[in-house]
Design a protein around this motif. Structure first.
Motif, PDB file in Angstrom:
ATOM      1  N   SER A  92       0.855  -1.202   0.000  1.00 45.80           N
ATOM      2  CA  SER A  92       0.000   0.000   0.000  1.00 45.80           C
ATOM      3  C   SER A  92       0.878   1.235   0.000  1.00 45.80           C
ATOM      4  O   SER A  92       2.100   1.154   0.183  1.00 45.80           O
ATOM      5  N   GLY A  93       0.250   2.397  -0.177  1.00 47.70           N
ATOM      6  CA  GLY A  93       0.944   3.645   0.105  1.00 47.70           C
ATOM      7  C   GLY A  93       1.156   3.736   1.607  1.00 47.70           C
ATOM      8  O   GLY A  93       0.742   2.849   2.355  1.00 47.70           O
ATOM      9  N   GLU A  94       1.791   4.794   2.062  1.00 50.61           N
ATOM     10  CA  GLU A  94       1.970   4.947   3.515  1.00 50.61           C
ATOM     11  C   GLU A  94       0.685   5.543   4.065  1.00 50.61           C
ATOM     12  O   GLU A  94       0.479   6.743   4.062  1.00 50.61           O
ATOM     13  N   ASP A  95      -0.180   4.662   4.513  1.00 52.80           N
ATOM     14  CA  ASP A  95      -1.551   5.006   4.880  1.00 52.80           C
ATOM     15  C   ASP A  95      -1.761   4.745   6.368  1.00 52.80           C
ATOM     16  O   ASP A  95      -1.844   3.589   6.806  1.00 52.80           O
ATOM     17  N   GLU A  96      -1.860   5.852   7.135  1.00 54.09           N
ATOM     18  CA  GLU A  96      -1.941   5.719   8.596  1.00 54.09           C
ATOM     19  C   GLU A  96      -3.292   5.192   9.097  1.00 54.09           C
ATOM     20  O   GLU A  96      -3.433   4.876  10.277  1.00 54.09           O
ATOM     21  N   PHE A  97      -4.255   5.100   8.186  1.00 59.49           N
ATOM     22  CA  PHE A  97      -5.533   4.510   8.567  1.00 59.49           C
ATOM     23  C   PHE A  97      -5.310   3.092   9.115  1.00 59.49           C
ATOM     24  O   PHE A  97      -5.979   2.661  10.053  1.00 59.49           O
ATOM     25  N   TYR A  98      -4.358   2.401   8.494  1.00 65.59           N
ATOM     26  CA  TYR A  98      -4.043   1.041   8.938  1.00 65.59           C
ATOM     27  C   TYR A  98      -3.096   1.136  10.130  1.00 65.59           C
ATOM     28  O   TYR A  98      -1.879   1.190   9.978  1.00 65.59           O
ATOM     29  N   THR A  99      -3.680   1.175  11.302  1.00 66.30           N
ATOM     30  CA  THR A  99      -2.911   1.269  12.535  1.00 66.30           C
ATOM     31  C   THR A  99      -2.230  -0.073  12.814  1.00 66.30           C
ATOM     32  O   THR A  99      -2.564  -1.087  12.194  1.00 66.30           O
ATOM     33  N   THR A 100      -1.329  -0.073  13.764  1.00 63.69           N
ATOM     34  CA  THR A 100      -0.666  -1.317  14.171  1.00 63.69           C
ATOM     35  C   THR A 100      -1.719  -2.375  14.505  1.00 63.69           C
ATOM     36  O   THR A 100      -1.632  -3.523  14.074  1.00 63.69           O
ATOM     37  N   GLU A 101      -2.709  -1.928  15.270  1.00 65.65           N
ATOM     38  CA  GLU A 101      -3.752  -2.851  15.726  1.00 65.65           C
ATOM     39  C   GLU A 101      -4.508  -3.477  14.545  1.00 65.65           C
ATOM     40  O   GLU A 101      -4.674  -4.700  14.488  1.00 65.65           O
ATOM     41  N   LYS A 102      -4.923  -2.633  13.601  1.00 64.56           N
ATOM     42  CA  LYS A 102      -5.645  -3.148  12.429  1.00 64.56           C
ATOM     43  C   LYS A 102      -4.769  -4.111  11.638  1.00 64.56           C
ATOM     44  O   LYS A 102      -5.230  -5.162  11.187  1.00 64.56           O
ATOM     45  N   LEU A 103      -3.508  -3.746  11.468  1.00 63.03           N
ATOM     46  CA  LEU A 103      -2.630  -4.598  10.655  1.00 63.03           C
ATOM     47  C   LEU A 103      -2.327  -5.919  11.352  1.00 63.03           C
ATOM     48  O   LEU A 103      -2.315  -6.976  10.719  1.00 63.03           O
ATOM     49  N   VAL A 104      -2.102  -5.851  12.665  1.00 70.54           N
ATOM     50  CA  VAL A 104      -1.833  -7.081  13.424  1.00 70.54           C
ATOM     51  C   VAL A 104      -2.998  -8.055  13.258  1.00 70.54           C
ATOM     52  O   VAL A 104      -2.806  -9.258  13.026  1.00 70.54           O
ATOM     53  N   ASP A 105      -4.200  -7.518  13.335  1.00 70.43           N
ATOM     54  CA  ASP A 105      -5.398  -8.334  13.175  1.00 70.43           C
ATOM     55  C   ASP A 105      -5.421  -8.982  11.773  1.00 70.43           C
ATOM     56  O   ASP A 105      -5.647 -10.195  11.636  1.00 70.43           O
ATOM     57  N   ILE A 106      -5.173  -8.190  10.749  1.00 72.26           N
ATOM     58  CA  ILE A 106      -5.165  -8.703   9.372  1.00 72.26           C
ATOM     59  C   ILE A 106      -4.054  -9.750   9.175  1.00 72.26           C
ATOM     60  O   ILE A 106      -4.273 -10.812   8.581  1.00 72.26           O
ATOM     61  N   ILE A 107      -2.887  -9.453   9.716  1.00 71.08           N
ATOM     62  CA  ILE A 107      -1.747 -10.388   9.583  1.00 71.08           C
ATOM     63  C   ILE A 107      -2.107 -11.752  10.192  1.00 71.08           C
ATOM     64  O   ILE A 107      -1.887 -12.801   9.578  1.00 71.08           O
ATOM     65  N   LYS A 108      -2.678 -11.709  11.401  1.00 70.27           N
ATOM     66  CA  LYS A 108      -3.032 -12.975  12.071  1.00 70.27           C
ATOM     67  C   LYS A 108      -4.048 -13.770  11.252  1.00 70.27           C
ATOM     68  O   LYS A 108      -3.951 -14.997  11.155  1.00 70.27           O
ATOM     69  N   GLU A 109      -5.021 -13.064  10.677  1.00 69.12           N
ATOM     70  CA  GLU A 109      -6.028 -13.751   9.852  1.00 69.12           C
ATOM     71  C   GLU A 109      -5.374 -14.388   8.627  1.00 69.12           C
ATOM     72  O   GLU A 109      -5.678 -15.526   8.260  1.00 69.12           O
ATOM     73  N   ILE A 110      -4.474 -13.652   7.988  1.00 65.98           N
ATOM     74  CA  ILE A 110      -3.837 -14.181   6.776  1.00 65.98           C
ATOM     75  C   ILE A 110      -2.971 -15.399   7.101  1.00 65.98           C
ATOM     76  O   ILE A 110      -2.946 -16.381   6.363  1.00 65.98           O
ATOM     77  N   LYS A 111      -2.292 -15.345   8.243  1.00 70.88           N
ATOM     78  CA  LYS A 111      -1.411 -16.461   8.601  1.00 70.88           C
ATOM     79  C   LYS A 111      -2.173 -17.758   8.846  1.00 70.88           C
ATOM     80  O   LYS A 111      -1.594 -18.843   8.796  1.00 70.88           O
ATOM     81  N   LYS A 112      -3.493 -17.649   9.070  1.00 73.00           N
ATOM     82  CA  LYS A 112      -4.290 -18.875   9.214  1.00 73.00           C
ATOM     83  C   LYS A 112      -4.338 -19.679   7.919  1.00 73.00           C
ATOM     84  O   LYS A 112      -4.665 -20.853   7.918  1.00 73.00           O
ATOM     85  N   PHE A 113      -4.051 -19.011   6.802  1.00 73.84           N
ATOM     86  CA  PHE A 113      -4.062 -19.700   5.505  1.00 73.84           C
ATOM     87  C   PHE A 113      -2.783 -20.510   5.256  1.00 73.84           C
ATOM     88  O   PHE A 113      -2.610 -21.098   4.191  1.00 73.84           O
ATOM     89  N   ASP A 114      -1.845 -20.439   6.210  1.00 71.73           N
ATOM     90  CA  ASP A 114      -0.596 -21.181   6.038  1.00 71.73           C
ATOM     91  C   ASP A 114       0.191 -20.724   4.805  1.00 71.73           C
ATOM     92  O   ASP A 114       0.592 -21.524   3.958  1.00 71.73           O
ATOM     93  N   VAL A 115       0.366 -19.434   4.698  1.00 65.66           N
ATOM     94  CA  VAL A 115       1.191 -18.855   3.633  1.00 65.66           C
ATOM     95  C   VAL A 115       2.285 -17.997   4.264  1.00 65.66           C
ATOM     96  O   VAL A 115       2.167 -17.587   5.414  1.00 65.66           O
ATOM     97  N   ALA A 116       3.337 -17.759   3.483  1.00 64.30           N
ATOM     98  CA  ALA A 116       4.325 -16.778   3.921  1.00 64.30           C
ATOM     99  C   ALA A 116       3.750 -15.396   3.627  1.00 64.30           C
ATOM    100  O   ALA A 116       3.027 -15.217   2.652  1.00 64.30           O
ATOM    101  N   LEU A 117       4.055 -14.448   4.513  1.00 70.17           N
ATOM    102  CA  LEU A 117       3.470 -13.114   4.358  1.00 70.17           C
ATOM    103  C   LEU A 117       4.548 -12.032   4.295  1.00 70.17           C
ATOM    104  O   LEU A 117       5.427 -11.950   5.166  1.00 70.17           O
ATOM    105  N   THR A 118       4.455 -11.234   3.261  1.00 68.58           N
ATOM    106  CA  THR A 118       5.378 -10.119   3.060  1.00 68.58           C
ATOM    107  C   THR A 118       4.612  -8.812   3.198  1.00 68.58           C
ATOM    108  O   THR A 118       3.516  -8.687   2.653  1.00 68.58           O
ATOM    109  N   LEU A 119       5.199  -7.866   3.912  1.00 72.03           N
ATOM    110  CA  LEU A 119       4.604  -6.534   3.994  1.00 72.03           C
ATOM    111  C   LEU A 119       5.409  -5.558   3.149  1.00 72.03           C
ATOM    112  O   LEU A 119       6.647  -5.646   3.082  1.00 72.03           O
ATOM    113  N   SER A 120       4.706  -4.637   2.508  1.00 74.31           N
ATOM    114  CA  SER A 120       5.371  -3.595   1.725  1.00 74.31           C
ATOM    115  C   SER A 120       4.555  -2.329   1.908  1.00 74.31           C
ATOM    116  O   SER A 120       3.782  -1.921   1.039  1.00 74.31           O
ATOM    117  N   ILE A 121       4.685  -1.755   3.101  1.00 74.91           N
ATOM    118  CA  ILE A 121       3.814  -0.639   3.494  1.00 74.91           C
ATOM    119  C   ILE A 121       4.622   0.565   3.975  1.00 74.91           C
ATOM    120  O   ILE A 121       4.091   1.454   4.629  1.00 74.91           O
TER     121      ILE A 121
END
Ligand code: 5AD
Ligand code: FES
Length: 327
Positions: A92-121
């Motif tokens: 994404s662009g550098e978008d402060e709407f996505y707080t640490t809390e929101k991103l942590v939540d999204i990251i945890k959900e994605i990791k349930k799919f058993d994939v490697a996860l890369t961030l580029s934010i």
């Protein structure tokens, strides 16, 4: 190779054939013939920065902004997983709407799919990088863009070179696989500074390096600048492969944008990764970092099939593991 030798090699085209062949052999020897696919989700085009080359810069009013919220984002990811992607890249662009809390939540959900996860934010604080890692993020992409400090300042009115480097060091220290890289052909960029970029990748011990030509965007201050040279970008990529050996190197979308066969040529000159877009078609046009981006009207399934047949056509195959750096 030292700086002088790299500069010399970048300055002549006499040894290109030999260089690309050597990079291809190095790629084969250290990372094999498998090509790793990373499904790229472009989840927000809102950005607080002003990078002079980038169409997403906040000063560009001629762009319709969007954010993909959690639920839809996870659908995107699920779809990518169904298509066989073993790595998801959230960009994404550098978008402060996505707080640490929101991103942590999204990251945890994605990791349930058993994939490697890369961030580029983009640039964040150390404790945020730590929280993302703890939540399950595996890798982080943050290009240095250029190691020429003067040029960096001119290109990034709202950022600091020192902080960029600091972020990369923190990411390394925090245990991420770290990806960086440069733009090739920025106005006033010197060949010798590109040699410094390559030495910087080596010094950082980058796990991934993405190299792309600069492409002028009509709604940025650099609209009249010259497009970066495809062959020069390819040479930078090839030398990076030869020097860093076992790292992951993408055949970048920007390369394909300025050369219709760019990604395949890159895969035969040192690259071993492709990052097809898995964002829903309705958003793609709006994520216009630079003009002419490929696959703008294509659905994720089409891109997946298209790239696989291209990969097979050159005697390579789609790797089925998560594609961490082979140590
Ligand atoms: N041309 C090519 N690449 C660009 N990027 C940003 N703007 C442009 C442009 N005009 C690249 C930057 C950034 C990555 C996500 O896209 O290197 O790190
Ligand atoms: Fe968004 Fe540069 S314009 S980080």
């Amino acid at each position: 190779m030292n700086k002088e030798e790299i500069t010399e090699l970048l300055s002549t085209d006499a040894k290109n054939e030999e260089l690309f062949l050597c990079a291809d052999k190095t790629r084969h020897k250290y990372v094999g013939d498998g090509v790793h696919l990373r499904g790229l989700v472009e989840f927000s085009n809102i950005c607080k920065r002003q990078c002079k080359y980038c169409g997403l810069r906040c000063n560009n009013k001629n762009i319709e902004r969007y954010r993909i919220l959690k639920e839809e984002l996870l659908e995107c990811v699920q779809n990518a997983v169904k298509l066989g992607y073993k790595t998801i890249v959230l960009q994404s662009g550098e978008d402060e709407f996505y707080t640490t809390e929101k991103l942590v939540d999204i990251i945890k959900e994605i990791k349930k799919f058993d994939v490697a996860l890369t961030l580029s934010i983009g640039e964040r604080e150390e404790d945020e990088y730590r929280e993302f890692k703890k939540a399950g993020a595996d890798r982080y992409l943050l290009r240095i863009e250029t190691t020429d400090r003067e040029l960096y300042k001119k290109m990034h009115p709202a950022s600091s070179f020192e902080n960029r480097v600091k972020c990369l060091e923190i990411l390394k220290k925090t245990g991420y696989e770290v990806g960086t890289g440069s733009l090739i052909g920025l106005p006033e960029q010197k060949i010798s500074s590109i040699a410094d970029d390559i030495l910087f990748f080596q010094e950082l011990d980058a796990d991934m390096v993405g190299i792309g030509p600069f492409i002028p965007h009509p709604d940025t201050p650099l609209k009249n600048a010259k497009t970066g040279d495809f062959i020069l970008a390819l040479k930078v990529m090839a030398i990076t492969r030869i020097l860093l050996k076992n790292i992951n190197i993408p055949a970048t979308t920007a390369m394909e944008t300025i050369n219709p066969n760019g990604r395949i040529i890159a895969l035969q000159s040192g690259a071993n990764v492709v990052m097809p877009n898995v964002t829903n078609t309705i958003y793609r046009k709006k994520y216009e970092i630079y003009p002419g981006k490929i696959c703008l009207n294509d659905a994720p399934t089409k891109c997946r099939n298209c790239i696989e047949s291209k990969i097979k056509s050159i005697g390579r195959y789609v790797a089925c593991d998560q594609g961490f750096r082979k140590k």
